[in-house]
Design a protein around this motif. Sequence first.
Motif, short mmCIF file in Angstrom:
data_model
loop_
_atom_site.label_atom_id
_atom_site.label_comp_id
_atom_site.label_asym_id
_atom_site.label_seq_id
_atom_site.Cartn_x
_atom_site.Cartn_y
_atom_site.Cartn_z
N PHE A 76 0.82 -1.21 0.00
CA PHE A 76 0.00 0.00 0.00
C PHE A 76 0.87 1.27 0.00
CE2 PHE A 76 0.80 -1.34 4.31
CZ PHE A 76 1.11 -0.17 5.00
N MET A 77 2.18 1.12 0.22
CA MET A 77 3.09 2.26 0.16
C MET A 77 3.88 2.30 -1.14
SD MET A 77 4.56 2.13 4.09
CE MET A 77 5.60 3.57 3.87
N TYR A 78 3.56 1.38 -2.07
CA TYR A 78 4.22 1.42 -3.37
C TYR A 78 3.66 2.57 -4.20
CZ TYR A 78 6.02 -3.29 -2.40
OH TYR A 78 6.66 -4.36 -1.85
N GLY A 79 4.47 3.00 -5.18
CA GLY A 79 4.03 4.05 -6.08
C GLY A 79 4.57 3.83 -7.47
N GLU A 80 4.39 4.83 -8.30
CA GLU A 80 4.77 4.68 -9.70
C GLU A 80 6.28 4.58 -9.88
OE1 GLU A 80 4.63 9.51 -10.60
OE2 GLU A 80 3.35 8.13 -11.72
N LEU A 81 7.07 5.08 -8.93
CA LEU A 81 8.52 5.02 -9.06
C LEU A 81 9.14 3.85 -8.32
CD1 LEU A 81 9.39 8.82 -8.68
CD2 LEU A 81 9.04 7.50 -10.77
N THR A 82 8.32 3.05 -7.66
CA THR A 82 8.84 1.88 -6.96
C THR A 82 9.32 0.84 -7.97
OG1 THR A 82 7.27 2.28 -5.17
CG2 THR A 82 8.33 0.14 -5.22
N MET A 87 10.07 -5.14 -5.99
CA MET A 87 8.77 -5.57 -5.47
C MET A 87 8.61 -7.08 -5.60
SD MET A 87 6.57 -2.41 -7.11
CE MET A 87 5.05 -3.31 -7.06
N GLU A 88 9.04 -7.63 -6.72
CA GLU A 88 8.93 -9.07 -6.94
C GLU A 88 9.86 -9.82 -5.99
OE1 GLU A 88 7.58 -12.65 -8.56
OE2 GLU A 88 6.78 -10.60 -8.62
N LYS A 89 11.05 -9.29 -5.75
CA LYS A 89 11.97 -9.94 -4.81
C LYS A 89 11.40 -9.95 -3.40
CE LYS A 89 16.26 -8.87 -7.30
NZ LYS A 89 17.56 -8.14 -7.24
N VAL A 90 10.74 -8.87 -3.02
CA VAL A 90 10.11 -8.82 -1.69
C VAL A 90 9.04 -9.89 -1.59
CG1 VAL A 90 8.66 -7.43 -0.16
CG2 VAL A 90 10.62 -6.38 -1.32
N ARG A 91 8.21 -10.01 -2.62
CA ARG A 91 7.14 -11.01 -2.60
C ARG A 91 7.72 -12.42 -2.52
NH1 ARG A 91 4.55 -14.35 -5.83
NH2 ARG A 91 5.92 -13.82 -7.59
N GLU A 103 16.64 -2.43 -0.70
CA GLU A 103 16.64 -0.98 -0.75
C GLU A 103 15.54 -0.59 -1.73
OE1 GLU A 103 20.12 0.63 -2.41
OE2 GLU A 103 19.97 2.54 -1.37
N ILE A 104 14.53 0.11 -1.26
CA ILE A 104 13.33 0.31 -2.08
C ILE A 104 12.76 1.70 -1.83
CG2 ILE A 104 11.85 -0.73 -0.31
CD1 ILE A 104 10.12 -1.84 -2.60
N LEU A 105 12.21 2.28 -2.90
CA LEU A 105 11.55 3.58 -2.82
C LEU A 105 10.07 3.36 -2.52
CD1 LEU A 105 11.67 6.70 -3.26
CD2 LEU A 105 11.01 6.25 -5.63
N MET A 106 9.57 3.99 -1.45
CA MET A 106 8.17 3.85 -1.06
C MET A 106 7.60 5.24 -0.77
SD MET A 106 8.60 0.50 1.40
CE MET A 106 6.93 -0.10 1.23
#
Length: 721
Positions: A76-82, A87-91, A103-106
């Motif tokens: 829910f904190m992801y955005g267009e620049l994430t 994201m796939e590695k986190v999942r 290291e991720i942009l949220m």
Amino acid sequence: MAGGRRGLVAPQNTFLENIVRRSNVWTLSRRQTDTNFVLGNAQIVDWPIVYSNDGFCKLSGYHRAEVMQKSSTCSFMYGELTDRETMEKVRLTFENYEMNSFEILMYKKNRTPVWFFVKIAPIRNEQEKVVLFLCTFNDITAFKQPIEDDSYKGWGKFARLTRALTSSRGVLQQLQPTVHKGENVHKHSRLTEVLQLGSDILPQYKQETPKTPPHIILHYCAFKTTWDWVILILTFYTAIMVPYNVSFKTKQNNVAWLVVDSVVDVIFLVDIVLNFHTTFVGPAGEVISDPKLIRMNYLKTWFVIDLLSCLPYDVINAFENVDENWDPQDVTQGISSLFSSLKVVRLLRLGRVARKLDHYIEYGAAVLVLLVCVFGLAAHWLACIWYSIGDYEVIDEETNVARKDSWLYMLGETAGTPYRFNATGTGRWEGGPSKDSVYITSLYFTMTSLTSIGFGNISPTTDGEKIFAVAMMMIGSLLYATIFGNVTTIFQQMYANTNRYHEMLNSVRDFLKLYQVPKGLSERVMDYIASTWSMSRGIDTDKVLQICPKDMRADICVHLNRKVFKEHPAFRLASDGCLRALAMEFQTIHCAPGDLIYHAGESVDTLCFVVSGSLEVIQDDEVVAILGKGDVFGDVFWKEVTLAQSCANVRALTYCDLHVIKRDALQKVLEFYTPFSNHFSRNLLLTYNLRKRCFEAKWMLQTAEGCRAETKRSPCCSGRL
């Protein structure tokens, strides 16, 4: 009372407290500003968040109630620049129950972009099954290249720069611990080191008895009990010998006495060291084993007194050349006498008896012995003073003439050791009774006077002796009447609450035995009684409040519920009258570990505010939420027409204090205070609403996993997910 003395040590699940405490220790050791983490359920689809700490809420801008039940991947904190690949590695990390870092942009709630260093670690239970995920968040935006732009325009350039920086891991060198060259580190251990999450940081999620650090001594263990009795005996030794040595001016350089007193001083110094490592019972009845809290508690209470009583006065005095023929004109002898008198400070050791009285009064024989010892100790002190007065007045220093009416002079004549002037050519008065005879006679006189017997064979004759005798008789009458004349009353007063406690325990034991209640349930009942008694000290709060008038009762209730009113913004605009009306309806509930506050299917007619402790919400045998201090659970029944049924069980993990208010009582207050009602409805956020069923059971997770596997083989199956 055993419960109040030992403290609360029942098995409990302190996972949440350990995570918060150990994370704070980790934070302080690395000088970070805050620790931010969430806990996600590993057994439910999409790994929903079951707990988020205040640091994460402050960092993300979301309220705890807003993030509960959302995915712990923080999608829910992801955005267009994430970055999609990240994201796939986190999942995949969540799906494979792995430990990893990213290291991720949220984006915060206000859509401000922030760079996070996210660390994910699985939490296992006693069966080594992964039940939770711990996700920590560190703001690393400061390590990124700043963007010189006052507005949020030009996101394409920002995206190119940030994605370029993502490919470089150099910025993480300031966050990761240093590893020496040539060090052989296992992959899993290396990953744990990178995450800063060792086995000591990741406790298991299970019910266990609180563990005491190896260098900490339990205050109720056999060793400490034996040590306390040794200290008690040495305290009485000090209380006897110090006045005797000061009054009778015993030879200070006597090696035997110096060794004995030095050994006693060393033992009391050891006792000070042990007190820095001994647990104590906290204000909530729990056993405090944290070394820092123990040290602070001892420093603020008895440390100074204990230290003063243990100074080596005998060693200091041993360097003075003290002689039995005491000359008040000699300055050296005067200083020596001063040091000798300073030993009276050792009587501060009696404070050790005062602080241990709650241990000794549980035994009737010990109380009786202590009372007799106190009486004998008072007689001993008075005997020392009685001799000091006689020794001061037996020789008139101005005229150098012996007072034949003094009791010491008459005792010397009777004992055959009279006082003689210049018998051996010293130019001083010599002779007189021996110190043993003088002490026995002094103790005999004080005992007969204190007990109001007074045979008269030893009587005061000088003015000083008569004044002291009058004071001693007054003290004696008080001691005799208090200790011996009212022993029954003293016992009744000391054991009033204890007797009520033991009567209640006996009744409960008889009940459990009569109806053959299972052992596990019996132990829970006994632990609950001990813990509630430790909290309330046997005081019936409702009965006390009924004594007070209505206005005073309302003020007391506001004070008792002050934590709820201050912590929750829903009560900020409430008037004094509204708060008083609400406070009158609130009730305080103390829960022991394992207690069920709500059962699935039970009517939800109470709104609960968690003041201390932690609880878990269980739906379909899965933990869907962990509640802690400041959380609210129940139902928004002020917005609903029908009475809800709980869709989950709510069980206490640790000892908890809950402030609850009934549905009818709350609605009555809200109906009367309409402006507050609107504010309350808008601002009170339930951390968990028991009316709503949020997730399905384990089989749904298994079905979803099967569908994902089928999707890999047949893309047409992707629609099921």
